[in-house]
Design a protein around this motif. Structure first.
Motif, PDB file in Angstrom:
ATOM      1  N   ALA A 199     -28.179  30.045  -8.511  1.00 29.07           N
ATOM      2  CA  ALA A 199     -28.179  28.976  -7.496  1.00 29.07           C
ATOM      3  C   ALA A 199     -26.990  28.359  -7.672  1.00 29.07           C
ATOM      4  O   ALA A 199     -26.448  27.749  -6.644  1.00 29.07           O
ATOM      5  N   THR A 200     -26.262  28.124  -8.638  1.00 32.38           N
ATOM      6  CA  THR A 200     -24.738  27.799  -9.038  1.00 32.38           C
ATOM      7  C   THR A 200     -23.988  28.454  -7.990  1.00 32.38           C
ATOM      8  O   THR A 200     -22.975  28.028  -7.292  1.00 32.38           O
ATOM      9  N   ARG A 248     -32.369  20.503  -8.781  1.00 35.18           N
ATOM     10  CA  ARG A 248     -31.618  19.745  -8.329  1.00 35.18           C
ATOM     11  C   ARG A 248     -30.342  20.520  -7.614  1.00 35.18           C
ATOM     12  O   ARG A 248     -29.941  19.984  -6.464  1.00 35.18           O
ATOM     13  N   ILE A 249     -29.847  21.735  -8.026  1.00 36.85           N
ATOM     14  CA  ILE A 249     -28.947  22.426  -7.254  1.00 36.85           C
ATOM     15  C   ILE A 249     -29.749  22.738  -5.936  1.00 36.85           C
ATOM     16  O   ILE A 249     -29.074  22.742  -4.697  1.00 36.85           O
ATOM     17  N   ALA A 250     -30.762  23.302  -5.837  1.00 37.13           N
ATOM     18  CA  ALA A 250     -31.578  23.716  -4.595  1.00 37.13           C
ATOM     19  C   ALA A 250     -31.600  22.361  -3.831  1.00 37.13           C
ATOM     20  O   ALA A 250     -31.574  22.580  -2.527  1.00 37.13           O
ATOM     21  N   LEU A 251     -32.237  21.295  -4.399  1.00 39.94           N
ATOM     22  CA  LEU A 251     -32.495  20.148  -3.670  1.00 39.94           C
ATOM     23  C   LEU A 251     -30.868  19.670  -2.858  1.00 39.94           C
ATOM     24  O   LEU A 251     -31.047  19.222  -1.600  1.00 39.94           O
ATOM     25  N   ALA A 252     -29.926  19.680  -3.569  1.00 37.08           N
ATOM     26  CA  ALA A 252     -28.446  19.409  -2.993  1.00 37.08           C
ATOM     27  C   ALA A 252     -28.154  20.211  -2.025  1.00 37.08           C
ATOM     28  O   ALA A 252     -27.687  19.879  -0.991  1.00 37.08           O
ATOM     29  N   ASP A 295     -27.608  19.350   2.284  1.00 32.65           N
ATOM     30  CA  ASP A 295     -26.258  19.598   3.032  1.00 32.65           C
ATOM     31  C   ASP A 295     -26.538  19.895   4.560  1.00 32.65           C
ATOM     32  O   ASP A 295     -25.999  19.603   5.433  1.00 32.65           O
ATOM     33  N   HIS A 296     -27.927  20.534   4.966  1.00 31.61           N
ATOM     34  CA  HIS A 296     -28.175  21.129   6.261  1.00 31.61           C
ATOM     35  C   HIS A 296     -29.182  20.064   6.774  1.00 31.61           C
ATOM     36  O   HIS A 296     -29.041  19.843   8.060  1.00 31.61           O
ATOM     37  N   THR A 297     -29.840  19.581   6.279  1.00 32.05           N
ATOM     38  CA  THR A 297     -31.020  18.503   6.952  1.00 32.05           C
ATOM     39  C   THR A 297     -31.537  17.604   5.883  1.00 32.05           C
ATOM     40  O   THR A 297     -31.356  17.591   4.739  1.00 32.05           O
ATOM     41  N   THR A 298     -32.496  16.764   6.349  1.00 31.21           N
ATOM     42  CA  THR A 298     -33.248  15.904   5.468  1.00 31.21           C
ATOM     43  C   THR A 298     -34.164  16.968   4.629  1.00 31.21           C
ATOM     44  O   THR A 298     -35.231  17.433   5.101  1.00 31.21           O
ATOM     45  N   PRO A 299     -33.979  17.093   3.329  1.00 27.81           N
ATOM     46  CA  PRO A 299     -34.933  18.139   2.683  1.00 27.81           C
ATOM     47  C   PRO A 299     -36.320  17.917   2.707  1.00 27.81           C
ATOM     48  O   PRO A 299     -36.568  16.709   2.486  1.00 27.81           O
ATOM     49  N   THR A 300     -37.168  18.836   2.703  1.00 21.54           N
ATOM     50  CA  THR A 300     -38.576  18.677   2.366  1.00 21.54           C
ATOM     51  C   THR A 300     -38.769  19.409   1.272  1.00 21.54           C
ATOM     52  O   THR A 300     -38.159  20.172   0.833  1.00 21.54           O
ATOM     53  N   LEU A 301     -40.060  19.101   0.629  1.00 24.72           N
ATOM     54  CA  LEU A 301     -40.605  19.693  -0.413  1.00 24.72           C
ATOM     55  C   LEU A 301     -40.857  21.146  -0.239  1.00 24.72           C
ATOM     56  O   LEU A 301     -40.627  21.992  -1.046  1.00 24.72           O
ATOM     57  N   SER A 302     -41.230  21.439   0.864  1.00 29.69           N
ATOM     58  CA  SER A 302     -41.539  22.875   1.301  1.00 29.69           C
ATOM     59  C   SER A 302     -40.418  23.746   1.369  1.00 29.69           C
ATOM     60  O   SER A 302     -40.486  24.751   0.957  1.00 29.69           O
ATOM     61  N   THR A 303     -39.259  23.199   1.884  1.00 25.57           N
ATOM     62  CA  THR A 303     -37.781  23.877   2.330  1.00 25.57           C
ATOM     63  C   THR A 303     -37.586  24.034   0.832  1.00 25.57           C
ATOM     64  O   THR A 303     -36.931  25.284   0.587  1.00 25.57           O
ATOM     65  N   VAL A 304     -37.429  23.126  -0.123  1.00 25.55           N
ATOM     66  CA  VAL A 304     -37.025  23.335  -1.416  1.00 25.55           C
ATOM     67  C   VAL A 304     -37.657  24.662  -2.106  1.00 25.55           C
ATOM     68  O   VAL A 304     -37.142  25.214  -2.953  1.00 25.55           O
TER      69      VAL A 304
END
Length: 355
Positions: A53-54, A246-250, A254-263
């Motif tokens: 992820a990094t 936290r890397i995945a959340l950040a 960047d692309h949209t307001t993150p949702t739990l399902s997206t992360v």
């Protein structure tokens, strides 16, 4: 040969290439320098394996500063022989380039995350096709850059094994054609590139890959295979789950307001499992999202001239009033005062509240 512990990680050597490419493309380091695996004691230690992820995050930031085709070219240009350790020499020291790339496929885990990436070799009469398959959750631009770079890297190592540049008879990329092809033509040495292919691959004459390698030494391949196995056995995968989250959340932010399902999808787990893991680490989805927003908003207030309305829109708040309420809760001050004060810890009135 490849333990489950290595999945989700890549070699620190590959991460160093990503960092160098980001620097050459002018990607600001403040966006990635804090990521897991980039501390000097980890980045410069060949035993450490960086979270995949990094590397993906570095590539995401890089493709905001340059087209994916340019990133793939810069990565390939930085990948001189030895940059990727024993994996390089498995290919260049084998009796033939074909035997070398077969060893490279067998020991791809010494470099890449074999949970998502694989190298495949297909023989068909007078031709041999080498494919790079990626099944990871990545943005379109990053996936394109990684696949194109992988083919360029394979071609470079095969050419080094043959001691002459091997030009593929055909290249296929599973991507739309970029606006300019110059970088890809330079990368592969041919204009015979097809786009929107079902699989990313390059095809060589079998006679080129089966010819004896000029500097092959009897028995060396067996020694290098044992070294590759030892490298994997001694590797130290960096697996701090909360940091990976936290890397995945950040990245999603960047692309949209993150949702739990997206992360959760980015981390290849279910939303329910994600919530349970956060609870095990003493935090919640809402807490993590608010912390990310606080960091993001503070950065925008200090380092940009965006209006409060624009910052609210970029941060997922309904309007400037909602943003002002959040800043008041965090720092006991207003966005305008926080912007004037500089770093929030610089004055007593701008310190985060403990909630």
């Amino acid at each position: 040969m490849v333990s489950h512990a290595h999945q989700g990680t890549t070699s620190s050597a590959l991460t160093r290439l990503s960092v160098n490419a980001a620097r050459l493309l002018g990607t600001p380091p403040h966006g990635y320098a804090h990521l897991l695996g980039l501390a000097p004691e980890h980045l410069n230690d060949d035993l450490c394996r960086t979270p995949a992820a990094t590397g993906i995050r570095i590539a995401e930031l890089s493709t905001t500063h340059a087209p994916w085709s340019e990133l793939s070219l810069v990565l390939a240009q930085q990948s001189s022989i030895g940059a990727l350790g024993v994996w390089d020499y498995l290919i260049t020291s084998a009796p033939t380039p074909l035997e070398g790339i077969r060893d490279g496929a067998a020991y791809l885990a010494t470099v890449a995350d074999t949970g998502t990436d694989s190298l495949r070799i297909t023989e068909d009469g007078d031709h041999i096709t080498i494919s790079h398959v990626n099944q990871g959750e990545r943005t379109y631009e990053v996936a394109c850059a990684i696949r194109a770079y992988a083919l360029g890297l394979y071609q470079r190592r095969l050419s080094e094994a043959a001691q002459r540049r091997l030009v593929p008879v055909h290249v296929a990329l599973a991507t739309e054609a970029p606006r300019r092809h110059d970088g890809l033509t330079e990368l592969y040495g041919t204009r015979a590139i097809d786009f929107e292919a079902p699989l990313t691959s390059m095809t060589f004459l079998a006679s080129d890959l089966k010819a004896p390698s000029p500097h092959a030494q009897p028995g060396l391949s067996a020694v290098l295979r044992r070294h590759a196995e030892q490298t994997l056995a001694n590797a130290i995968p960096l697996h701090d789950w909360l940091d990976l989250f936290r890397i995945a959340l950040a990245s999603a932010h960047d692309h949209t307001t993150p949702t739990l399902s997206t992360v959760a999808r980015r981390m290849t787990i279910s939303p329910r499992t994600l919530q349970r893991r956060l609870d095990e680490h003493g935090t919640t989805w809402n807490d993590e999202l608010e912390t990310l927003r606080r960091t993001h908003i503070t950065h925008l207030l200090h380092d940009t001239d965006l209006t409060i309305d624009a910052i609210a829109a970029r941060s997922g708040y309904a309007d400037a009033r909602a943003l002002r309420r959040a800043v008041q809760r965090w720092y006991n001050t207003t966005p305008a005062a926080l912007r004037r004060a500089g770093h929030p810890h610089g004055s007593a009135s701008a310190r985060p509240n403990g909630d």
